[in-house]
Scaffold this motif. Structure first.
Motif, short mmCIF file in Angstrom:
data_model
loop_
_atom_site.label_atom_id
_atom_site.label_comp_id
_atom_site.label_asym_id
_atom_site.label_seq_id
_atom_site.Cartn_x
_atom_site.Cartn_y
_atom_site.Cartn_z
N UNK A 165 16.32 79.68 82.11
CA UNK A 165 16.69 80.09 80.75
C UNK A 165 15.45 80.35 79.90
N UNK A 166 14.46 79.51 80.09
CA UNK A 166 13.22 79.67 79.34
C UNK A 166 12.56 81.01 79.68
N UNK A 167 12.50 81.30 80.97
CA UNK A 167 11.88 82.56 81.40
C UNK A 167 12.69 83.75 80.92
N UNK A 168 14.01 83.62 80.98
CA UNK A 168 14.87 84.73 80.54
C UNK A 168 14.69 84.97 79.05
N UNK A 209 15.48 92.43 81.38
CA UNK A 209 15.83 91.16 82.00
C UNK A 209 16.85 91.34 83.11
N UNK A 210 16.43 91.94 84.21
CA UNK A 210 17.29 92.07 85.38
C UNK A 210 17.09 90.84 86.27
N UNK A 211 18.02 90.63 87.17
CA UNK A 211 17.93 89.46 88.04
C UNK A 211 16.66 89.51 88.88
N UNK A 266 26.17 81.37 88.16
CA UNK A 266 27.12 82.17 88.92
C UNK A 266 26.97 83.66 88.66
N UNK A 267 26.60 84.02 87.45
CA UNK A 267 26.46 85.43 87.09
C UNK A 267 25.29 85.60 86.14
N UNK A 268 24.88 86.83 85.99
CA UNK A 268 23.84 87.14 85.02
C UNK A 268 24.32 86.81 83.61
N UNK A 269 25.58 87.08 83.34
CA UNK A 269 26.13 86.82 82.00
C UNK A 269 25.95 85.36 81.60
N UNK A 270 26.07 84.47 82.57
CA UNK A 270 25.88 83.04 82.27
C UNK A 270 24.45 82.75 81.82
N UNK A 271 23.51 83.44 82.43
CA UNK A 271 22.11 83.23 82.04
C UNK A 271 21.88 83.74 80.62
N UNK A 272 22.34 84.94 80.37
CA UNK A 272 22.16 85.53 79.04
C UNK A 272 22.86 84.67 77.99
N UNK A 297 20.79 81.76 77.12
CA UNK A 297 19.71 82.13 76.21
C UNK A 297 20.25 82.20 74.79
N UNK A 298 21.41 82.83 74.64
CA UNK A 298 22.03 82.92 73.32
C UNK A 298 22.26 81.53 72.75
N UNK A 299 22.68 80.64 73.59
CA UNK A 299 22.95 79.27 73.15
C UNK A 299 21.69 78.60 72.58
#
Lengths: 209, 209
Positions: free
Chosen positions: B15-18, B30-32, B51-57, B60-62
């Motif tokens: 998350x930090x890197x993203x 920010x691609x996988x 599980x998905x890229x959306x979870x990572x993004x 980050x939003x959180x």
DNA sequence: GTGCTTAAACTAGCGGCGTAAGTTTTTACA
DNA sequence: TGTAAAAACTTACGCCGCTAGTTTAAGCAC
């Protein structure tokens, strides 16, 4: 197939199909290959008419913005004009929500967007607002209109009731989606009322900068 | 490489890197695979943690939303609290503009977003606003804040001066970009002032629904 | 009318995307 | 000690925007 006797594509047909596809299935669904399929053609053929996909999407944005009624700036008091324009703009975006992210980045080079900026800014200047304030008011209206069009506030809350168990005031948040129109419309109307009446108050007090 | 003795990745590191990548180069960058490269790893390895890229993004939003100061709702009048919160929110988004499109779709299931909604809505209810109006006011504030964060009004105008030759009031629009901060900040401040003072007027008149 | 240029379709393919499947090795626990 | 889970890997699928090169028709000059 080589070059057909009658051209299969025109800019107008492409933009029309792209607008329909974006309206029906969203920006992501509007890929070059998919759009071409809708038009009965292979993907790269579109590049004979537009240099990039962005140009196509921009053209869709242009026709949407062109639907906003800016004639209200002639013959109306600036307050009434602003209100009527905002409602028209809001209604147009509500009818084409999927293109809003494109519009939210500004008028860019699109004639309809620039004509709209000219009308709004001109009306405010003619009313006596300072250049800086006219700019601020224009920006502010855009924030309200695109902000409200961009994401439904009501739909922004997940529908899972359990999610709100630990948030005492949100225990009915899962019901928001069912009242989406009332919530989103009510918020927009309130915002428009508040902004225009308070601007009007300042104006009447002579505070125009 | 198979499983390493010491895990190369953690949710936090990802998350930090993203977040850093999105801040530095935008959402598209920010691609996988790219994100994995930043972390010294192959793309699909990320799926061992999300599980998905959306979870990572979303994560980050959180962390971005968690930076907004909602403590102001304790010990402040609702007007002052609203103003302080909005300024904090605005400042956080200004520091991380590239993630704003994700936030603009609503709190979803993110704890920080829900906690913020709880704080804002709760404060308005406690102040005596009706449930419907409290909802509207919350929505309205979000429109203003995300609307202003989403796209700079000033940068929305192309810098090419010739573009404005046919728009008499816009002949200085190409200069907007140079005054970006003053324009965008001024508009936001004006909006915040107008909304809160006019809400305050209604409130003092006893119109709370 | 003939020839040249341009236009508008095509096919093939590049590099990138998100992600699924299956492999390998290490760790943790029964 | 044997086994299951975890965390890295490689390979691959079907999308994406877009480029290059090909084919045929249209439009225009002589």
């Amino acid at each position: 197939m080589a070059r057909p006797r009658q051209a299969l594509l025109t800019k107008e047909r492409i933009v029309e199909a792209a607008a329909a596809l974006i309206d029906a299935e969203g920006l992501d669904a509007c890929s070059m290959r998919r759009l071409a399929t809708e038009l009965g053609v292979q993907g790269p053929s579109l590049y004979n008419h537009f240099a990039t996909k962005a140009e196509i999407v921009d053209a869709v944005a242009e026709v949407v913005v062109a639907q906003v009624d800016i004639s209200v700036f002639h013959g109306n008091d600036w307050r009434e004009a602003l209100r009527l324009w905002a409602k028209s703009y809001h209604a147009v975006l509500a009818a084409h929500p999927n293109i809003v992210p494109v519009l939210a980045t500004g008028p860019g080079r699109r004639p309809a967007g620039l004509a709209m900026a000219e009308a709004v800014y001109g009306a405010l200047i003619d009313a006596g607002w300072s250049r800086a304030r006219a700019t601020h008011i224009g920006a502010l209206m855009r924030y309200l209109i695109t902000g409200s069009a961009l994401g439904s506030f009501a739909l922004g809350f997940d529908a899972d009731p359990e999610l709100y168990d630990h948030y005492p005031h949100l225990h009915r948040a899962h019901e928001l989606a069912a009242h989406r129109d009332a919530v989103d419309e009510g918020a927009f109307q309130l915002g428009l009322d508040l902004l225009i009446t308070s601007l009007s108050d300042r104006y009447d007090l002579g505070v125009r900068r």
